[in-house]
Design an enzyme around this catalytic site. Sequence first.
Site, PDB file in Angstrom:
ATOM      1  N   ARG A 173      52.946 -14.624  38.140  1.00 48.48           N
ATOM      2  CA  ARG A 173      51.839 -13.666  38.009  1.00 48.48           C
ATOM      3  C   ARG A 173      50.935 -13.670  39.251  1.00 48.48           C
ATOM      4  O   ARG A 173      50.422 -12.639  39.681  1.00 48.48           O
ATOM      5  CB  ARG A 173      51.050 -14.018  36.741  1.00 48.48           C
ATOM      6  N   SER A 186      43.118 -14.690  40.634  1.00 53.95           N
ATOM      7  CA  SER A 186      43.326 -16.133  40.449  1.00 53.95           C
ATOM      8  C   SER A 186      42.957 -16.801  41.767  1.00 53.95           C
ATOM      9  O   SER A 186      43.754 -16.767  42.722  1.00 53.95           O
ATOM     10  CB  SER A 186      44.792 -16.433  40.133  1.00 53.95           C
ATOM     11  N   GLY A 206      27.994 -19.058  37.829  1.00 51.05           N
ATOM     12  CA  GLY A 206      27.807 -19.995  36.716  1.00 51.05           C
ATOM     13  C   GLY A 206      28.247 -19.398  35.389  1.00 51.05           C
ATOM     14  O   GLY A 206      28.092 -18.206  35.140  1.00 51.05           O
ATOM     15  N   ASP A 244      23.411 -25.643  39.032  1.00 58.16           N
ATOM     16  CA  ASP A 244      24.472 -25.804  38.023  1.00 58.16           C
ATOM     17  C   ASP A 244      23.882 -26.629  36.894  1.00 58.16           C
ATOM     18  O   ASP A 244      22.823 -27.252  37.046  1.00 58.16           O
ATOM     19  CB  ASP A 244      25.704 -26.511  38.636  1.00 58.16           C
ATOM     20  N   ILE A 245      24.599 -26.654  35.778  1.00 56.62           N
ATOM     21  CA  ILE A 245      24.229 -27.548  34.683  1.00 56.62           C
ATOM     22  C   ILE A 245      24.908 -28.909  34.897  1.00 56.62           C
ATOM     23  O   ILE A 245      24.480 -29.928  34.374  1.00 56.62           O
ATOM     24  CB  ILE A 245      24.636 -26.903  33.334  1.00 56.62           C
ATOM     25  N   SER A 248      35.746 -10.719  36.400  1.00 59.27           N
ATOM     26  CA  SER A 248      37.107 -11.281  36.283  1.00 59.27           C
ATOM     27  C   SER A 248      38.137 -10.195  35.995  1.00 59.27           C
ATOM     28  O   SER A 248      37.825  -9.160  35.374  1.00 59.27           O
ATOM     29  CB  SER A 248      37.118 -12.304  35.150  1.00 59.27           C
ATOM     30  N   TYR A 300      35.960 -13.961  26.519  1.00 64.17           N
ATOM     31  CA  TYR A 300      35.604 -14.210  27.914  1.00 64.17           C
ATOM     32  C   TYR A 300      35.613 -12.896  28.714  1.00 64.17           C
ATOM     33  O   TYR A 300      34.643 -12.563  29.403  1.00 64.17           O
ATOM     34  CB  TYR A 300      36.584 -15.230  28.510  1.00 64.17           C
ATOM     35  N   ASP A 320      20.161 -24.796  33.117  1.00 59.86           N
ATOM     36  CA  ASP A 320      21.048 -24.197  32.116  1.00 59.86           C
ATOM     37  C   ASP A 320      20.748 -22.700  32.078  1.00 59.86           C
ATOM     38  O   ASP A 320      19.610 -22.291  31.802  1.00 59.86           O
ATOM     39  CB  ASP A 320      20.773 -24.851  30.751  1.00 59.86           C
TER      40      ASP A 320
HETATM   41  P1  NAI Z   1      34.059 -23.464  37.212  1.00 61.66           P
HETATM   42  O1  NAI Z   1      34.086 -23.752  35.751  1.00 61.66           O
HETATM   43  O2  NAI Z   1      34.649 -24.455  38.138  1.00 61.66           O
HETATM   44  O3  NAI Z   1      32.545 -23.189  37.652  1.00 61.66           O
HETATM   45  C1  NAI Z   1      31.600 -22.630  36.787  1.00 61.66           C
HETATM   46  C2  NAI Z   1      30.363 -23.489  36.811  1.00 61.66           C
HETATM   47  O4  NAI Z   1      29.411 -22.941  35.895  1.00 61.66           O
HETATM   48  C3  NAI Z   1      30.635 -24.949  36.383  1.00 61.66           C
HETATM   49  O5  NAI Z   1      30.293 -25.843  37.431  1.00 61.66           O
HETATM   50  C4  NAI Z   1      29.768 -25.137  35.156  1.00 61.66           C
HETATM   51  O6  NAI Z   1      29.146 -26.426  35.074  1.00 61.66           O
HETATM   52  C5  NAI Z   1      28.723 -24.031  35.317  1.00 61.66           C
HETATM   53  N1  NAI Z   1      28.146 -23.641  34.026  1.00 61.66           N
HETATM   54  C6  NAI Z   1      28.789 -23.449  32.845  1.00 61.66           C
HETATM   55  N2  NAI Z   1      27.908 -23.181  31.873  1.00 61.66           N
HETATM   56  C7  NAI Z   1      26.679 -23.183  32.454  1.00 61.66           C
HETATM   57  C8  NAI Z   1      25.368 -22.982  31.968  1.00 61.66           C
HETATM   58  N3  NAI Z   1      25.133 -22.722  30.666  1.00 61.66           N
HETATM   59  N4  NAI Z   1      24.352 -23.075  32.827  1.00 61.66           N
HETATM   60  C9  NAI Z   1      24.580 -23.353  34.130  1.00 61.66           C
HETATM   61  N5  NAI Z   1      25.784 -23.565  34.672  1.00 61.66           N
HETATM   62  C10 NAI Z   1      26.832 -23.478  33.827  1.00 61.66           C
HETATM   63  O7  NAI Z   1      34.722 -22.035  37.410  1.00 61.66           O
HETATM   64  P2  NAI Z   1      35.178 -21.333  38.764  1.00 61.66           P
HETATM   65  O8  NAI Z   1      36.642 -21.236  38.746  1.00 61.66           O
HETATM   66  O9  NAI Z   1      34.486 -21.911  39.921  1.00 61.66           O
HETATM   67  O10 NAI Z   1      34.635 -19.839  38.519  1.00 61.66           O
HETATM   68  C11 NAI Z   1      33.382 -19.415  38.990  1.00 61.66           C
HETATM   69  C12 NAI Z   1      33.100 -18.044  38.423  1.00 61.66           C
HETATM   70  O11 NAI Z   1      34.094 -17.133  38.826  1.00 61.66           O
HETATM   71  C13 NAI Z   1      33.091 -18.014  36.890  1.00 61.66           C
HETATM   72  O12 NAI Z   1      32.046 -17.161  36.482  1.00 61.66           O
HETATM   73  C14 NAI Z   1      34.433 -17.442  36.535  1.00 61.66           C
HETATM   74  O13 NAI Z   1      34.370 -16.745  35.305  1.00 61.66           O
HETATM   75  C15 NAI Z   1      34.681 -16.508  37.706  1.00 61.66           C
HETATM   76  N6  NAI Z   1      36.108 -16.308  37.948  1.00 61.66           N
HETATM   77  C16 NAI Z   1      36.863 -17.320  38.471  1.00 61.66           C
HETATM   78  C17 NAI Z   1      38.205 -17.117  38.716  1.00 61.66           C
HETATM   79  C18 NAI Z   1      39.066 -18.171  39.340  1.00 61.66           C
HETATM   80  O14 NAI Z   1      40.227 -17.880  39.615  1.00 61.66           O
HETATM   81  N7  NAI Z   1      38.580 -19.381  39.598  1.00 61.66           N
HETATM   82  C19 NAI Z   1      38.859 -15.840  38.378  1.00 61.66           C
HETATM   83  C20 NAI Z   1      37.969 -14.856  37.813  1.00 61.66           C
HETATM   84  C21 NAI Z   1      36.643 -15.098  37.627  1.00 61.66           C
HETATM   85  C1  15L Z   2      39.783 -16.245  35.376  1.00 58.17           C
HETATM   86  O1  15L Z   2      38.924 -15.429  35.055  1.00 58.17           O
HETATM   87  C2  15L Z   2      39.556 -17.706  35.275  1.00 58.17           C
HETATM   88  O2  15L Z   2      38.195 -18.042  35.528  1.00 58.17           O
HETATM   89  C3  15L Z   2      40.448 -18.525  36.183  1.00 58.17           C
HETATM   90  O3  15L Z   2      40.372 -19.886  35.802  1.00 58.17           O
HETATM   91  C4  15L Z   2      41.891 -18.047  36.163  1.00 58.17           C
HETATM   92  O4  15L Z   2      42.469 -18.372  34.977  1.00 58.17           O
HETATM   93  C5  15L Z   2      41.949 -16.555  36.441  1.00 58.17           C
HETATM   94  O5  15L Z   2      41.031 -15.799  35.673  1.00 58.17           O
HETATM   95  C6  15L Z   2      43.331 -15.944  36.240  1.00 58.17           C
HETATM   96  O6  15L Z   2      43.446 -14.910  35.580  1.00 58.17           O
HETATM   97  O7  15L Z   2      44.289 -16.482  36.795  1.00 58.17           O
END
Ligand code: NAI
Ligand code: 15L
Length: 267
Positions: free
Chosen positions: A174, A165, A72, A34-35, A111, A136, A51
């Site tokens: 939703r 979600s 990431g 991670d970053i 997503s 996004y 990064d």
């Molecule tokens: P999060 O924001 O908690 O985790 C993403 C991680 O990526 C963070 O720890 C951040 O530091 C890291 N990151 C951001 N920019 C970076 C870079 N330039 N280089 C390296 N690392 C970097 O998000 P979450 O919720 O854990 O989501 C994980 C993945 O799943 C994401 O790609 C998100 O788009 C996708 N996703 C998540 C959903 C959800 O409901 N949580 C829904 C749909 C998709």
């Molecule tokens: C996503 O893609 C986002 O990463 C997450 O934070 C939620 O907002 C989710 O979609 C959603 O649609 O609920």
Amino acid sequence: MRPQRLLITGAAGRLGSHLRQGLKPHVAAMRLSDIAPMAPAGVGEEVVSCDLADKPAVGRLVAGCDAVVHLGGIPNEQPFERIVEANIKGVVHLYEAARRHGVRRLVYASSNHVVGFHRQGEVLGTDCERRPDGFYGLSKSFGEDVARLYFDRWGIESACLRIGSCVAQPSDRRMLHTWLSHRDLNELVRCCLAAPSLGFRILWGVSAHRDPWWRDEAAASLGFHPADSSEPHRERLERLPPLDASDPARLYQGGAFVKMGPFEDGW
Ligand code: NAI
Ligand code: 15L
């Protein structure tokens, strides 16, 4: 396949922290990246700061891994310039490094915002028209195309998970349709890693709901059978005040994302 060394990008994040624990019994070793800062490495773990926008660093990160779970990046609507660095350049750097270092399989966190401008209530298959709801969603759509290219051209297998979600408990109306429990996320990713053959496929990342918006009979062929449902949460969620009937967040599957931005940074 049982990964010998699985790379998880975005390992410090919400989903990364769950998968770090949940996938541990299913892989020989893990490289967590991670970053942002992360908990120190435990047994069978390496922690690497990287990064995703830094191409040489991503090359070094991927070397020695045989599978990747790519989480990431920026997880919501933000200025295009930021999304380009983390999500657009990041996904290309990752697949290019995978090609150069012989990685055979990736699980890509796509997503539901790839299809966010479909109407709520419409039932979509994985082959539906893409209708991204912002920069996004566009970046995730691009990532799916990168995954497709690397399979067609180099045979690198990918599952693109259109995650709904993914939170501990559904918290709005939703999410009666979009919720993915942490347990089901873990099982879905485990199935994608374990399948003898994955090819290229798009899968919905969603638990089993009464009125689904997304259908994918093929997911069962991977052995994925969601254990959770929003049904036990229905009464609580239906007590919440509904959005106005004309609110775009109520009309479209992407919810509030369909009306976020554009942001003024850089103009
Ligand atoms: P999060 O924001 O908690 O985790 C993403 C991680 O990526 C963070 O720890 C951040 O530091 C890291 N990151 C951001 N920019 C970076 C870079 N330039 N280089 C390296 N690392 C970097 O998000 P979450 O919720 O854990 O989501 C994980 C993945 O799943 C994401 O790609 C998100 O788009 C996708 N996703 C998540 C959903 C959800 O409901 N949580 C829904 C749909 C998709
Ligand atoms: C996503 O893609 C986002 O990463 C997450 O934070 C939620 O907002 C989710 O979609 C959603 O649609 O609920």
